[in-house]
Design a protein around this motif. Structure first.
Motif, PDB file in Angstrom:
ATOM      1  N   ALA A   7      64.129  17.633  51.626  1.00 47.54           N
ATOM      2  CA  ALA A   7      63.336  18.301  50.592  1.00 47.54           C
ATOM      3  C   ALA A   7      62.926  17.324  49.505  1.00 47.54           C
ATOM      4  CB  ALA A   7      64.132  19.462  50.002  1.00 47.54           C
ATOM      5  N   ALA A   8      63.815  16.371  49.199  1.00 48.35           N
ATOM      6  CA  ALA A   8      63.515  15.376  48.166  1.00 48.35           C
ATOM      7  C   ALA A   8      62.343  14.497  48.598  1.00 48.35           C
ATOM      8  CB  ALA A   8      64.750  14.527  47.892  1.00 48.35           C
ATOM      9  N   ALA A   9      62.344  14.063  49.864  1.00 50.60           N
ATOM     10  CA  ALA A   9      61.262  13.212  50.358  1.00 50.60           C
ATOM     11  C   ALA A   9      59.931  13.943  50.339  1.00 50.60           C
ATOM     12  CB  ALA A   9      61.593  12.750  51.777  1.00 50.60           C
ATOM     13  N   SER A  10      59.957  15.218  50.767  1.00 46.51           N
ATOM     14  CA  SER A  10      58.737  16.013  50.793  1.00 46.51           C
ATOM     15  C   SER A  10      58.208  16.260  49.381  1.00 46.51           C
ATOM     16  CB  SER A  10      59.001  17.354  51.486  1.00 46.51           C
ATOM     17  OG  SER A  10      57.852  18.178  51.433  1.00 46.51           O
ATOM     18  N   LEU A  11      59.099  16.622  48.468  1.00 45.67           N
ATOM     19  CA  LEU A  11      58.691  16.910  47.088  1.00 45.67           C
ATOM     20  C   LEU A  11      58.136  15.657  46.419  1.00 45.67           C
ATOM     21  CD1 LEU A  11      58.469  18.891  44.754  1.00 45.67           C
ATOM     22  CD2 LEU A  11      60.857  18.401  44.179  1.00 45.67           C
ATOM     23  N   ALA A  12      58.766  14.512  46.650  1.00 45.53           N
ATOM     24  CA  ALA A  12      58.299  13.261  46.052  1.00 45.53           C
ATOM     25  C   ALA A  12      56.897  12.908  46.556  1.00 45.53           C
ATOM     26  CB  ALA A  12      59.276  12.136  46.373  1.00 45.53           C
ATOM     27  N   ALA A  13      56.658  13.106  47.867  1.00 43.00           N
ATOM     28  CA  ALA A  13      55.350  12.799  48.449  1.00 43.00           C
ATOM     29  C   ALA A  13      54.265  13.719  47.898  1.00 43.00           C
ATOM     30  CB  ALA A  13      55.421  12.920  49.958  1.00 43.00           C
ATOM     31  N   LEU A  14      54.562  15.023  47.802  1.00 42.33           N
ATOM     32  CA  LEU A  14      53.595  15.988  47.280  1.00 42.33           C
ATOM     33  C   LEU A  14      53.300  15.734  45.810  1.00 42.33           C
ATOM     34  CD1 LEU A  14      54.866  19.267  48.992  1.00 42.33           C
ATOM     35  CD2 LEU A  14      52.771  18.006  49.524  1.00 42.33           C
ATOM     36  N   THR A  15      54.340  15.372  45.054  1.00 42.89           N
ATOM     37  CA  THR A  15      54.163  15.098  43.628  1.00 42.89           C
ATOM     38  C   THR A  15      53.242  13.912  43.412  1.00 42.89           C
ATOM     39  OG1 THR A  15      56.376  15.954  43.147  1.00 42.89           O
ATOM     40  CG2 THR A  15      55.368  14.547  41.480  1.00 42.89           C
ATOM     41  N   LYS A  16      53.405  12.896  44.243  1.00 46.53           N
ATOM     42  CA  LYS A  16      52.571  11.703  44.124  1.00 46.53           C
ATOM     43  C   LYS A  16      51.104  12.031  44.375  1.00 46.53           C
ATOM     44  CE  LYS A  16      52.386   6.900  45.711  1.00 46.53           C
ATOM     45  NZ  LYS A  16      52.996   5.893  46.609  1.00 46.53           N
ATOM     46  N   VAL A  17      50.843  13.009  45.263  1.00 47.07           N
ATOM     47  CA  VAL A  17      49.465  13.381  45.607  1.00 47.07           C
ATOM     48  C   VAL A  17      48.852  14.309  44.564  1.00 47.07           C
ATOM     49  CG1 VAL A  17      48.022  14.626  47.272  1.00 47.07           C
ATOM     50  CG2 VAL A  17      49.808  13.073  48.085  1.00 47.07           C
ATOM     51  N   TYR A  18      49.591  15.349  44.167  1.00 43.89           N
ATOM     52  CA  TYR A  18      48.985  16.420  43.367  1.00 43.89           C
ATOM     53  C   TYR A  18      49.329  16.389  41.876  1.00 43.89           C
ATOM     54  CZ  TYR A  18      47.992  18.502  47.925  1.00 43.89           C
ATOM     55  OH  TYR A  18      47.534  18.734  49.194  1.00 43.89           O
ATOM     56  N   ALA A  19      50.343  15.611  41.458  1.00 45.58           N
ATOM     57  CA  ALA A  19      50.788  15.697  40.057  1.00 45.58           C
ATOM     58  C   ALA A  19      50.811  14.358  39.339  1.00 45.58           C
ATOM     59  CB  ALA A  19      52.177  16.335  40.004  1.00 45.58           C
ATOM     60  N   GLU A  20      50.510  13.286  40.005  1.00 41.65           N
ATOM     61  CA  GLU A  20      50.496  11.977  39.367  1.00 41.65           C
ATOM     62  C   GLU A  20      49.093  11.385  39.430  1.00 41.65           C
ATOM     63  OE1 GLU A  20      53.581   9.575  41.052  1.00 41.65           O
ATOM     64  OE2 GLU A  20      55.198  10.836  40.272  1.00 41.65           O
ATOM     65  N   GLU A  66      66.026   9.518  43.573  1.00 47.54           N
ATOM     66  CA  GLU A  66      66.469  10.195  42.355  1.00 47.54           C
ATOM     67  C   GLU A  66      66.508  11.706  42.560  1.00 47.54           C
ATOM     68  OE1 GLU A  66      64.932   7.212  38.822  1.00 47.54           O
ATOM     69  OE2 GLU A  66      63.443   8.400  39.909  1.00 47.54           O
ATOM     70  N   LEU A  67      65.547  12.239  43.321  1.00 46.59           N
ATOM     71  CA  LEU A  67      65.523  13.683  43.583  1.00 46.59           C
ATOM     72  C   LEU A  67      66.681  14.114  44.489  1.00 46.59           C
ATOM     73  CD1 LEU A  67      61.683  14.235  44.083  1.00 46.59           C
ATOM     74  CD2 LEU A  67      63.076  15.099  42.202  1.00 46.59           C
ATOM     75  N   GLU A  68      67.175  13.192  45.305  1.00 47.84           N
ATOM     76  CA  GLU A  68      68.276  13.527  46.210  1.00 47.84           C
ATOM     77  C   GLU A  68      69.553  13.895  45.463  1.00 47.84           C
ATOM     78  OE1 GLU A  68      68.927  10.450  49.061  1.00 47.84           O
ATOM     79  OE2 GLU A  68      66.865  10.542  49.832  1.00 47.84           O
ATOM     80  N   ARG A  69      69.619  13.568  44.198  1.00 44.65           N
ATOM     81  CA  ARG A  69      70.797  13.923  43.407  1.00 44.65           C
ATOM     82  C   ARG A  69      70.895  15.425  43.165  1.00 44.65           C
ATOM     83  NH1 ARG A  69      69.810   9.343  38.700  1.00 44.65           N
ATOM     84  NH2 ARG A  69      69.994   7.494  40.071  1.00 44.65           N
ATOM     85  N   VAL A  70      69.699  16.104  43.264  1.00 48.45           N
ATOM     86  CA  VAL A  70      69.714  17.547  42.973  1.00 48.45           C
ATOM     87  C   VAL A  70      69.234  18.398  44.144  1.00 48.45           C
ATOM     88  CG1 VAL A  70      69.516  17.324  40.465  1.00 48.45           C
ATOM     89  CG2 VAL A  70      67.446  17.278  41.869  1.00 48.45           C
ATOM     90  N   VAL A  71      68.509  17.811  45.099  1.00 48.35           N
ATOM     91  CA  VAL A  71      68.026  18.569  46.256  1.00 48.35           C
ATOM     92  C   VAL A  71      68.354  17.802  47.533  1.00 48.35           C
ATOM     93  CG1 VAL A  71      66.160  19.692  44.991  1.00 48.35           C
ATOM     94  CG2 VAL A  71      65.730  17.520  46.136  1.00 48.35           C
TER      95      VAL A  71
END
Length: 332
Positions: free
Chosen positions: A37-50, A28-33
């Protein structure tokens, strides 16, 4: 603020990016980035924001990111280092340690490599043996040692119906092992006439190693020359001379073990061989070092015993009542 400045600001404030990315997959993030970058952001979000199991550690990391102004690049470095460590707990330990530190991505990486090395050190298990004793005279034993050696001991007993007997067979090679009985065996005076040569009525005898043995079992065992049987009066307890010294002599220690083969505190099964000698009336309060004033007591209960009978009660204290040592608790 132009687009380039906005892009730089977001890279320096990764928590804002992760708030926006929360709940979105990498696809879903690949639609905008871009894809990487989408894979990295998704992984970091899962660790620090969820939501995660280690929520307190996560909150500590977020606080460190904010206080130290860590960038997205720095978090990517931290996460790449975390993947080198096995186990979720250690991964969060590494994240916590690095998020709390200030520094550029390269400085954090240098520090992180040292931390990874420390966390990857093999866990050292102390070599030794411990025994857990249950009230039904069933014991369990735990032995720590080198993996290869323990594996050799475990292999012949792992499928056995009676693992204890199988281990005994493996250790002794199937040969009979003659046990030399070193603990003191307590024989109450009123049962002495039953304890003859292992025949007649059975009497259960308490030994200072914490094991209950029948008179027949004791009769079949070899006795060490320095130890043997001892008699206890059912009311008076062991009798000995008053000593002018604080510490009990060897004879008094033996008599204390004879009278109480285990710690007399409620539901404590620590064998007398592993206990201390306790003054029922404390030495500092005028108590004598006589057998009547001595008993066995494990180190823990010796420490919590209310030594002063006139002080406000806390945990209770050991007293001799009708010839027996019991814990007594008097309400304030």
């Amino acid at each position: 603020m132009n687009a380039l400045e906005m892009f730089g600001a977001l890279l320096k404030s990764p928590l804002e990016l992760m708030k926006l990315a929360r709940g979105l997959s990498a696809q879903e993030l690949e639609r905008v980035v871009p894809e990487k970058a989408a894979a990295s952001l998704a992984a970091l979000t899962k660790v620090y924001a969820e939501p995660v199991v280690f929520s307190r550690k996560q909150a500590d990391c977020v606080k460190g990111i904010e206080e130290n102004e860590h960038s997205l690049d720095t978090l990517e470095v931290i996460e790449s280092l975390a993947q080198r460590v096995a186990g979720h707990s250690k991964k969060w330990q590494l994240r916590q340690g690095l998020c709390r530190e200030k520094g550029t991505p390269s400085e954090i990486k240098e520090l992180g490599l040292k931390l990874v090395k420390a966390l990857r050190k093999p866990r050292t298990v102390p070599v030794g043996v411990s025994v857990r004793r249950y009230t039904d005279q069933t014991w369990s034993m735990r032995v720590n040692g080198p993996a290869a050696l323990i594996a050799e001991l475990y292999d012949p007993i792992k499928d056995a119906d009676d693992p204890a007997s199988a281990l005994h067979q493996a250790v002794t090679g199937g040969e009979a092992v003659r046990t030399v009985l070193r603990p003191v065996v307590t024989i109450p005076l009123d049962a002495a006439d039953k304890v003859i040569d292992g025949t007649g009525d059975e009497t259960v005898l308490l030994c200072s190693d914490g094991v209950e043995r029948t008179s027949t079992e004791v009769a079949k065992l070899a006795l060490d020359e320095e130890w043997g049987f001892a008699l206890i009066h059912p009311v008076e307890g062991p009798v000995d001379l008053v000593r002018s010294k604080r510490f009990a002599n060897d004879k008094q220690r033996i008599l204390a073990k004879v009278e109480n083969p285990t710690c007399p505190w409620d539901n404590c099964h620590k064998p007398a061989d592993e206990c201390e000698v306790h003054h029922i009336i404390p030495w500092q309060l005028g108590g004598h070092t006589s057998s009547r004033n001595l008993t066995t007591c494990c180190a823990y209960h010796n420490g919590v015993n209310d030594d002063d009978p006139n002080a406000p009660p806390s945990r209770g204290r050991l007293e001799r009542i009708n010839g027996r040592i019991r814990r007594v608790y008097r309400a304030p």
